[in-house]
Write an enzyme that holds these catalytic residues in place. Structure first.
Site, PDB file in Angstrom:
ATOM      1  N   CYS A 155      -1.156  -1.292   1.237  1.00 37.56           N
ATOM      2  CA  CYS A 155      -1.797  -2.431   1.903  1.00 37.56           C
ATOM      3  C   CYS A 155      -1.382  -2.488   3.377  1.00 37.56           C
ATOM      4  CB  CYS A 155      -1.483  -3.723   1.152  1.00 37.56           C
ATOM      5  SG  CYS A 155      -2.462  -5.153   1.669  1.00 37.56           S
ATOM      6  N   ILE A 156      -0.842  -3.614   3.850  1.00 34.93           N
ATOM      7  CA  ILE A 156      -0.464  -3.732   5.258  1.00 34.93           C
ATOM      8  C   ILE A 156       0.615  -2.718   5.617  1.00 34.93           C
ATOM      9  CG2 ILE A 156       1.276  -5.515   4.838  1.00 34.93           C
ATOM     10  CD1 ILE A 156       0.574  -6.751   7.504  1.00 34.93           C
TER      11      ILE A 156
END
Length: 597
Positions: free
Chosen positions: A331-332
């Site tokens: 993800c991030i």
């Protein structure tokens, strides 16, 4: 006195006691709401500019095409009148029953009374008629750009979902039946649950989804054996104990998102990605990020890279005696891994041998469902909040993601907890979901303004650590796994970003299911399949059109890809080295520490 009379007296006494408790709890509830900490209006809904622009466009469209309004109104009135006549005719027949119901099936209305009882059936059908009218009206609005249209549809559906008759005590047959059956005890317990949730969030409502007493990190979740071998202010580095006699020479590091905690990959032995990787013969390190407080206000993306990514890579190389590592970003953390790889290219650092990206966005030109919260009204409110407090409280992120699936993550759990008085389930995934983290002020603004809104990395000009970073600089061998129904990182957007990377050795996989279930998908479950395609056409739809569907988890396919890039087999390594003695057993101290807020 007969037994029936005794029982009736006991029931009346219980009811009276419960009504008194409800009155006392209601006063306590009113006191909580009176002292509720105010939340910025621009964190509660779209800004006034959006309302003004939308209302103006709809008004102009109505003036230019008045027939559309009349058509919607006449259709609504006609269906409503027809519905009322059918309901009256059913009652006039002398039987207490509802008219024939041909409306759409909806699991919110699973109680048989929604179909058989005239009152509840009338409410349900009228709600569905009204909802359908609103949805049809949305489709006919002209004059808004695509982003504003998405926002209008999203927030209108929020209203539709909120106004369901299932969400109100007097119009919920499950709640009313249970209240009668328990002499009001279910309502007492529900009020207690509501008050507890409000008190836990300073008067803001964030529905508790899980029985937190059922889990303890390090005891019955996050239990794969390992040790913390390095710690700084940003992270703890965990090395996991080998389970095979031989391991690949090249070590592997997982960088999880710091929006949540890393143990989503280690909930229990049966579905632990961490344990599975170790069992395949890899020396595995995992970063566990600190949960920041106001003292981290000036921590930005550059600090996460320097003191997180580069520090972890440096320490793993020293501990294992290897010149290169393989890395995973989720993800991030995958977004930031791509920034790190661009920076390393600028600096001539070739320490990363290959990179794997889980549900990662690097091109934000299409922001997906989350995009409704990324306009200036919300982002401006977040910027004001973090500048004042020094961090973004985890409450706001949890609430935002909940509204992407309101019936599953807000209204359904609220009904069970507050109307039915039930204890939330003991579900490890939901426990992890509620164990979220804060975000530092500077990092939050850099991410939202520079990446999400500005899309500067994909445009080749994200300025960080005295360099201009570009997606085209990511040229190591890479494998990206996206998820077909991901509402946070849409697979098409992930594909667009990966396609722009400079690597000549790229693999793209789309797993069935969503942001979590598509990744935490062990082969033993034989649950979700995955799509593969060796080509990289310009359009993501063309990629899927030419893709091959494969039964089962993607884990084995990815491991076969990784093993070819992980060197020869060597004797399994002990944890740490002569200069890095273990500091604490896994899962470490940062994952359970509470920030000073």
């Amino acid at each position: 006195m007969t037994t029936d009379q005794v029982n009736k007296g006991q029931e009346l006494s219980e009811l009276s006691d419960n009504l008194s408790r409800i009155e006392a709890l209601s006063k306590r509830l009113a006191n909580i709401m009176a002292h509720r900490k105010p939340v910025r209006p621009n964190l509660q809904g779209p800004g006034q500019e959006f309302y003004t622009k939308t209302a103006g466009t709809i008004w102009a469209d109505m003036m230019a095409n008045p027939s559309k309004l009349f058509e919607h109104q006449v259709a609504f009135w006609g269906k409503t009148l027809e519905h009322a006549i059918e309901a009256q005719a059913a009652l006039a027949s002398g039987e207490f029953k509802a008219p024939e119901d041909t409306g759409p099936k909806d699991r919110r209305f699973s109680n048989p009374l929604w179909d058989s009882h005239p009152y509840y059936n009338y409410l349900k059908q009228q709600y569905q008629i009204t909802s359908q009218t609103m949805e049809e009206a949305l489709k006919s609005v002209d004059g808004l750009d695509s982003d504003d249209t998405k926002r209008l549809e999203f927030f209108t559906h929020q209203i539709i979902d909120m106004m369901s008759p299932t969400n109100f005590l007097a119009t919920n047959p499950d709640a009313m039946e249970l209240a009668v059956e328990t002499n009001g005890q279910s309502l007492v317990k529900g009020l207690e649950n509501l008050i507890a949730d409000l008190e836990a969030n300073d008067g803001e409502l964030l529905v508790k989804l899980v029985d937190e007493s059922a889990f303890e990190v390090g005891k019955n979740i996050a239990t794969t054996p390992g040790q913390v071998v390095y710690r700084n202010r940003m992270m703890e580095l965990i090395q996991y104990a080998p389970t095979t006699e031989k391991v690949h020479a090249t070590p592997l590091i997982i960088f999880p998102p710091w929006i949540n905690k890393f143990y989503i990959m280690d909930l229990k032995e049966q579905n632990s990605l961490i344990k599975w990787i170790v069992d395949q013969g890899y020396t595995l390190f995992v970063v566990s990020w600190v949960n920041p407080d106001a003292s981290y206000a000036d921590v930005g993306m550059g600090d996460y890279i320097e003191e997180g990514y580069l520090a972890a890579i440096r320490e793993v190389k020293a501990i294992t005696g290897q010149k290169k590592v393989n890395a995973i970003g989720y993800c991030i953390a995958g977004t930031t891994l791509s920034l790190t790889l661009s920076l390393m290219k600028k600096r001539g650092d070739k320490s990363v041998n290959s990179a794997t990206f889980f549900t990662t966005l690097t091109d934000f030109s299409d922001q997906g469902e989350v995009g409704v919260f990324l306009d200036d009204d919300f982002v401006g409110g977040i910027e004001e909040e973090v500048n004042e407090r020094g961090y973004l409280d985890s409450f706001f992120m949890s609430r935002t993601f909940s509204y992407l699936r309101p019936n599953d993550l807000i209204y359904g759990p609220a009904i069970n907890s507050y109307m039915l008085g039930k204890t939330p389930p003991a579900f490890d995934l939901l426990y992890w979901n509620g164990d979220s983290t804060n975000l530092p002020a500077k990092m939050t603004v850099e991410y939202l303004r520079g990446l999400c809104q500005g899309n500067r990395f994909a445009q080749g000009d994200f300025e960080l650590l005295d360099e201009h970073l570009s997606i085209a600089d990511v040229d190591v061998p890479l494998c990206a796994i996206a998820c077909e129904t991901d509402h946070i990182a849409a697979w098409k957007s992930s594909y667009d970003g990966m396609r722009q990377m400079g690597s000549k050795d790229k693999t793209f996989i789309v797993s069935q299911s969503g942001h979590i279930a598509g990744i935490i998908n062990p082969p033993s479950k034989k649950k979700y399949g995955h799509y593969t395609n060796d080509d990289w056409p310009a359009a993501s739809d063309d990629w899927m059109e030419g893709a091959t569907f494969n039964e089962g988890s993607w884990w084995g396919r990815w491991e076969a890809w990784l093993s070819k890039r992980s060197g020869k087999q060597i004797d399994a390594r002990d944890i740490g080295d002569s200069s890095q003695k273990p500091l604490a057993p896994a899962p470490g101290t940062y994952v359970v520490a509470k920030p000073n807020t």
